[in-house]
Scaffold this motif. Structure first.
Motif, PDB file in Angstrom:
ATOM      1  N   ALA A  11     -24.608  36.942 104.968  1.00 18.88           N
ATOM      2  CA  ALA A  11     -24.068  35.632 104.606  1.00 18.88           C
ATOM      3  C   ALA A  11     -23.305  35.741 103.301  1.00 18.88           C
ATOM      4  CB  ALA A  11     -25.188  34.597 104.470  1.00 18.88           C
ATOM      5  N   ARG A  12     -22.216  34.946 103.219  1.00 23.31           N
ATOM      6  CA  ARG A  12     -21.414  34.923 101.991  1.00 23.31           C
ATOM      7  C   ARG A  12     -20.646  33.606 101.937  1.00 23.31           C
ATOM      8  NH1 ARG A  12     -19.928  37.598  96.954  1.00 23.31           N
ATOM      9  NH2 ARG A  12     -18.187  36.294  96.303  1.00 23.31           N
ATOM     10  N   SER A  13     -20.721  32.959 100.782  1.00 17.23           N
ATOM     11  CA  SER A  13     -19.971  31.723 100.545  1.00 17.23           C
ATOM     12  C   SER A  13     -18.975  31.922  99.420  1.00 17.23           C
ATOM     13  CB  SER A  13     -20.921  30.579 100.189  1.00 17.23           C
ATOM     14  OG  SER A  13     -21.763  30.266 101.270  1.00 17.23           O
ATOM     15  N   GLN A  18     -18.640  28.459 103.497  1.00 13.12           N
ATOM     16  CA  GLN A  18     -19.482  29.560 103.955  1.00 13.12           C
ATOM     17  C   GLN A  18     -18.669  30.413 104.910  1.00 13.12           C
ATOM     18  OE1 GLN A  18     -23.317  28.417 105.398  1.00 13.12           O
ATOM     19  NE2 GLN A  18     -24.141  30.490 105.251  1.00 13.12           N
ATOM     20  N   LYS A  21     -21.915  33.511 108.122  1.00 12.94           N
ATOM     21  CA  LYS A  21     -23.155  32.755 108.294  1.00 12.94           C
ATOM     22  C   LYS A  21     -24.144  33.535 109.164  1.00 12.94           C
ATOM     23  CE  LYS A  21     -20.314  28.552 108.565  1.00 12.94           C
ATOM     24  NZ  LYS A  21     -19.964  27.379 109.421  1.00 12.94           N
ATOM     25  N   THR A  45     -14.330  39.849 105.996  1.00 15.91           N
ATOM     26  CA  THR A  45     -15.413  39.598 105.036  1.00 15.91           C
ATOM     27  C   THR A  45     -16.677  40.346 105.435  1.00 15.91           C
ATOM     28  OG1 THR A  45     -14.499  37.414 104.531  1.00 15.91           O
ATOM     29  CG2 THR A  45     -16.770  37.813 103.880  1.00 15.91           C
ATOM     30  N   LEU A  49     -18.675  43.026 103.101  1.00 20.74           N
ATOM     31  CA  LEU A  49     -20.095  42.937 102.767  1.00 20.74           C
ATOM     32  C   LEU A  49     -20.816  44.237 103.094  1.00 20.74           C
ATOM     33  CD1 LEU A  49     -20.873  39.326 104.083  1.00 20.74           C
ATOM     34  CD2 LEU A  49     -20.465  40.032 101.718  1.00 20.74           C
ATOM     35  N   ARG A  55     -20.343  41.219  97.326  1.00 18.73           N
ATOM     36  CA  ARG A  55     -21.800  41.082  97.294  1.00 18.73           C
ATOM     37  C   ARG A  55     -22.231  40.017  98.299  1.00 18.73           C
ATOM     38  NH1 ARG A  55     -24.897  37.409  95.369  1.00 18.73           N
ATOM     39  NH2 ARG A  55     -23.147  36.394  94.293  1.00 18.73           N
ATOM     40  N   ALA A  56     -23.219  40.344  99.108  1.00 16.69           N
ATOM     41  CA  ALA A  56     -23.742  39.385 100.081  1.00 16.69           C
ATOM     42  C   ALA A  56     -24.678  38.400  99.403  1.00 16.69           C
ATOM     43  CB  ALA A  56     -24.481  40.120 101.196  1.00 16.69           C
ATOM     44  N   ASP A  57     -24.618  37.147  99.837  1.00 15.97           N
ATOM     45  CA  ASP A  57     -25.581  36.151  99.368  1.00 15.97           C
ATOM     46  C   ASP A  57     -26.936  36.353 100.031  1.00 15.97           C
ATOM     47  OD1 ASP A  57     -23.586  34.919  97.832  1.00 15.97           O
ATOM     48  OD2 ASP A  57     -22.990  33.610  99.482  1.00 15.97           O
ATOM     49  N   ALA A  58     -26.915  36.898 101.244  1.00 13.11           N
ATOM     50  CA  ALA A  58     -28.153  37.157 101.976  1.00 13.11           C
ATOM     51  C   ALA A  58     -27.866  38.209 103.038  1.00 13.11           C
ATOM     52  CB  ALA A  58     -28.672  35.871 102.627  1.00 13.11           C
TER      53      ALA A  58
END
Length: 247
Positions: A11-13, A18, A21, A45, A49, A55-58
């Motif tokens: 995930a990345r925003s 977003q 997802k 994207t 990642l 950098r990934a958010d999750a």
């Protein structure tokens, strides 16, 4: 089937948008997986990642079972993931040969043992990669002086010379004429036969259907469907999204 690379829940925003997802993918060795979807679906994207360019958010990513999330791009590359970019990112004023030799850099540090034998081995790898990519005849030309198709194949020669077993290719066949596309497809088929796991972002559906063993269809940062190419591309809902006819 051996799985070379997996990612789970990426995930990345960007601000309030977003872009990716919860994307999960598995790249089997010896297969071509195509990421297909409309512009802005999040395909590039996802590559960024996986390779540490963003950098990934999750989420997590693993290469042959070893985590690579959080590594720097050069560390991911040295672990065995080769990446191409839409803008190619060549060393424009270096020769073709030196561009390809740069991909063998980890075995060419000046403090490493081997001397002349090591240098000869690196050169042999570069020469073999240029031959396989069909650009051996322009080895002494500068990258900036090459025709567009030759620059594309130089990008592929660098990936070959890196001897990576996972390839992430972003629009590698865009702008190629029919003859060059055939050369490109033959190159990827040879790599697949040698067990390389290939993930391909490509808008030319003829290329996708000629090469892909499976398709993951992305839209608005999510994987909507994954499976055999004919089944995915025959789905009327996915076709409507791809061609911009969604209701």
């Amino acid at each position: 089937m051996s799985i070379a690379l997996t990612c789970q829940g990426l995930a990345r925003s960007f601000g309030g948008v977003q872009a990716v997802k919860g994307v999960s993918l598995s790249l089997p060795a010896g297969q071509v997986t195509a990421l297909v979807g409309p512009n802005g679906a999040g395909k590039t994207t996802v590559f960024n990642l996986i390779t540490g360019n963003l950098r990934a958010d999750a989420g997590q990513a693993s290469l042959h079972g070893k985590p690579i999330m959080g590594l720097k791009p050069w560390q991911v590359a040295r672990a065995g993931v080769a990446r191409s970019f839409q803008d190619l990112r060549l060393f424009q004023h270096m020769t073709v040969r030196d561009n390809v030799l740069a991909a063998t850099e980890p075995s060419g540090w000046f403090w490493q043992p081997g001397g002349a034998a090591s240098r000869a081995a690196r050169l042999a790898r570069a020469e073999a990669a240029m031959e396989a990519a069909g650009i051996a005849g322009v080895a002494d030309a500068r990258a900036v002086d090459l025709a567009y198709a030759e620059r594309k194949f130089l990008s592929m020669a660098r990936i070959l010379a890196a001897e990576a077993n996972v390839w992430l290719l972003d629009e590698p066949a865009s702008g190629l004429d029919l003859s060059s596309r055939t050369r490109f497809q033959d190159l990827l088929k040879a790599a697949r036969a040698q067990g390389v796991a290939i993930c391909l972002i490509e808008h030319n559906l003829d290329v996708v259907m000629a090469l892909a063993d499976r398709i993951a269809f992305l839209d608005r940062g999510e994987v909507l469907a994954e499976g055999e190419p004919q089944a995915i591309m025959r789905d009327p809902k996915l076709a409507a999204i791809y061609f911009g006819d969604r209701k």
